[in-house]
Design a protein around this motif. Structure first.
Motif, PDB file in Angstrom:
ATOM      1  N   GLY A 193       6.309   9.702   3.620  1.00  0.00           N
ATOM      2  CA  GLY A 193       7.032  10.988   2.770  1.00  0.00           C
ATOM      3  C   GLY A 193       6.467  12.173   3.304  1.00  0.00           C
ATOM      4  N   ALA A 194       7.484  13.335   3.181  1.00  0.00           N
ATOM      5  CA  ALA A 194       7.199  14.723   3.415  1.00  0.00           C
ATOM      6  C   ALA A 194       6.960  15.579   2.241  1.00  0.00           C
ATOM      7  CB  ALA A 194       8.161  15.022   4.353  1.00  0.00           C
ATOM      8  N   GLN A 196      -7.906  11.384   7.825  1.00  0.00           N
ATOM      9  CA  GLN A 196      -9.067  11.962   7.964  1.00  0.00           C
ATOM     10  C   GLN A 196      -9.919  12.488   6.624  1.00  0.00           C
ATOM     11  OE1 GLN A 196      -6.739  11.892  10.167  1.00  0.00           O
ATOM     12  NE2 GLN A 196      -7.877  11.315  11.994  1.00  0.00           N
ATOM     13  N   GLY A 251       0.414  14.926   4.332  1.00  0.00           N
ATOM     14  CA  GLY A 251       0.151  15.237   5.678  1.00  0.00           C
ATOM     15  C   GLY A 251      -1.056  14.453   5.993  1.00  0.00           C
ATOM     16  N   CYS A 252      -1.311  13.256   5.558  1.00  0.00           N
ATOM     17  CA  CYS A 252      -2.487  12.682   5.642  1.00  0.00           C
ATOM     18  C   CYS A 252      -3.187  12.095   6.952  1.00  0.00           C
ATOM     19  CB  CYS A 252      -2.845  11.350   4.613  1.00  0.00           C
ATOM     20  SG  CYS A 252      -1.488  10.076   4.941  1.00  0.00           S
ATOM     21  N   MET A 264       1.540   7.296  12.397  1.00  0.00           N
ATOM     22  CA  MET A 264       0.325   7.803  11.772  1.00  0.00           C
ATOM     23  C   MET A 264      -0.201   6.871  10.634  1.00  0.00           C
ATOM     24  SD  MET A 264      -0.792  10.458  13.489  1.00  0.00           S
ATOM     25  CE  MET A 264      -1.371  11.894  13.009  1.00  0.00           C
ATOM     26  N   GLN A 319      -5.022  20.335   7.618  1.00  0.00           N
ATOM     27  CA  GLN A 319      -4.730  20.333   9.101  1.00  0.00           C
ATOM     28  C   GLN A 319      -3.205  20.264   9.054  1.00  0.00           C
ATOM     29  OE1 GLN A 319      -7.198  21.805  10.969  1.00  0.00           O
ATOM     30  NE2 GLN A 319      -5.327  22.481  11.920  1.00  0.00           N
ATOM     31  N   ASP A 369       2.612  10.668   4.445  1.00  0.00           N
ATOM     32  CA  ASP A 369       2.777  11.305   5.721  1.00  0.00           C
ATOM     33  C   ASP A 369       4.192  11.022   6.144  1.00  0.00           C
ATOM     34  OD1 ASP A 369       0.800  12.580   8.199  1.00  0.00           O
ATOM     35  OD2 ASP A 369       2.756  11.765   8.861  1.00  0.00           O
ATOM     36  N   GLU A 427       5.298  10.392   9.158  1.00  0.00           N
ATOM     37  CA  GLU A 427       5.203   9.779  10.384  1.00  0.00           C
ATOM     38  C   GLU A 427       4.774   8.474  10.403  1.00  0.00           C
ATOM     39  OE1 GLU A 427       6.300  10.153  13.821  1.00  0.00           O
ATOM     40  OE2 GLU A 427       5.648   8.114  13.633  1.00  0.00           O
ATOM     41  N   MET A 463       4.860  22.528   7.121  1.00  0.00           N
ATOM     42  CA  MET A 463       5.496  22.702   5.736  1.00  0.00           C
ATOM     43  C   MET A 463       6.080  23.873   5.210  1.00  0.00           C
ATOM     44  SD  MET A 463       2.754  20.162   3.801  1.00  0.00           S
ATOM     45  CE  MET A 463       1.982  18.785   4.790  1.00  0.00           C
ATOM     46  N   THR A 476      10.087  15.075   9.376  1.00  0.00           N
ATOM     47  CA  THR A 476       9.395  15.615  10.503  1.00  0.00           C
ATOM     48  C   THR A 476       8.376  14.703  10.863  1.00  0.00           C
ATOM     49  OG1 THR A 476       8.034  16.805   9.057  1.00  0.00           O
ATOM     50  CG2 THR A 476      10.037  17.932   9.906  1.00  0.00           C
ATOM     51  N   GLY A 477       7.577  15.139  11.962  1.00  0.00           N
ATOM     52  CA  GLY A 477       6.253  14.397  12.171  1.00  0.00           C
ATOM     53  C   GLY A 477       6.473  13.827  13.506  1.00  0.00           C
TER      54      GLY A 477
END
Ligand SMILES: C[S@@+](CC[C@H](N)C(=O)[O-])C[C@H]1O[C@@H](n2cnc3c(N)ncnc32)[C@H](O)[C@@H]1O
Length: 259
Positions: free
Chosen positions: A89-90, A50, A45-46, A71, A113, A66, A68, A118, A2-3
């Motif tokens: 990776g997810a 941040q 989901g880094c 990103m 965030q 992450d 994506e 997920m 996803t992403g």
């Protein structure tokens, strides 16, 4: 994977305009899981890093993961502390880290965030065997979306953005009470001992930062065309002009589940 909502230019807006996390959040996570320089932490989901960057000086290594690629590219371009590795990776890939970890266990899995993207119940169960005793999972949220805050300027912004998108805006990205209690219940059901805290601070905001923040929350398809962005910014500027110097009250929520 996803992403894709964070692909292309959105990743640039994200890196430039999304707030990082104050040191107090890193301190709270360090205390909650007794993190030391011997620990490896997974920041799932880094995004553009941040929270990853706040964790890095406190532990031995951070894996920023992450799904994506854009990103992660932005995260790399922004500069990486030497003990950070960026992984594609997810949430569904977390179990696949087991062979790479060998006998080693993680000090923490942080999800900042990003949990609303997920399957949280499956993730909490999959993370448990990867964690050392007293380690845990942290669910972090970075304040309310700019257009959903309890302030007159935010209501004015909401009008502009919802009229541009042609739809009312109510999505809270997991920051609302209902989502938070759902996550707490799921952590508890997965066998974690649950706690929570809030780190609050007040920060100034200008129109450029607000527009960049709004663009960072749109999908690439929703972004205004480049030639329409000046007019969009002007609409926001006019709508917010009655409210004088703008400030945001940021409430970072940290939900911890300790093994
Ligand atoms: C709003 S950003 C959060 C970035 C950063 N952690 C922060 O605190 O600002 C959400 C991130 O979650 C990622 N994401 C989306 N679906 C995911 C999934 N299934 N597993 C892991 N990360 C996911 C997105 O690619 C995006 O980078």
């Amino acid at each position: 994977m996803t992403g894709s909502a964070f692909g292309g230019e959105v990743s640039e807006f994200y890196q430039r305009f999304r707030r990082g996390y104050p040191a107090a959040v890193g301190d709270a996570l360090t205390a909650a899981f007794t993190l030391t320089r011997d620990d490896v932490v997974l920041d799932l989901g880094c995004g553009t890093g941040q929270l990853t960057r706040v964790l890095a000086p406190r532990v031995g290594a951070v894996l920023g993961m992450d799904p994506e690629p854009a990103m992660l590219d932005q995260a790399r371009k922004a500069g990486s502390p030497p003990n950070v590795s960026w992984l594609l990776g997810a949430d569904s890939d977390v179990g696949a880290l087991t062979p790479a970890l060998g006998p080693r266990r993680l000090g923490a899995v942080t999800v900042a965030q990003a949990l609303h993207w997920m399957d949280h119940a499956t993730l909490f169960a999959a993370a448990r065997p990867l964690l050392r005793p007293r380690g845990g999972v942290a669910v972090v949220t970075n304040g309310e979306p700019l257009w959903l805050q309890d302030a007159a300027w935010s209501a004015a912004l909401r009008e502009v953005v919802s009229s541009y998108l042609g739809t009312p805006l109510h999505r809270t990205c997991g920051t609302d009470e209902t989502s938070q209690s759902r996550y707490a219940d799921a952590l508890s059901s997965a066998g974690y001992s649950v706690d929570s805290l809030v780190v609050s601070y007040d920060a100034p905001l200008n129109v450029e930062e607000i527009v960049g923040g709004v663009f960072s929350a749109m999908s690439p398809a929703q972004l205004p065309a480049i030639e329409a962005r000046t007019a969009f910014t002007q609409r926001v500027r006019e709508a917010l002009s009655p409210f004088g110097p703008l400030r945001e009250q940021v409430r970072v929520r940290v939900l911890t589940g300790t093994r």
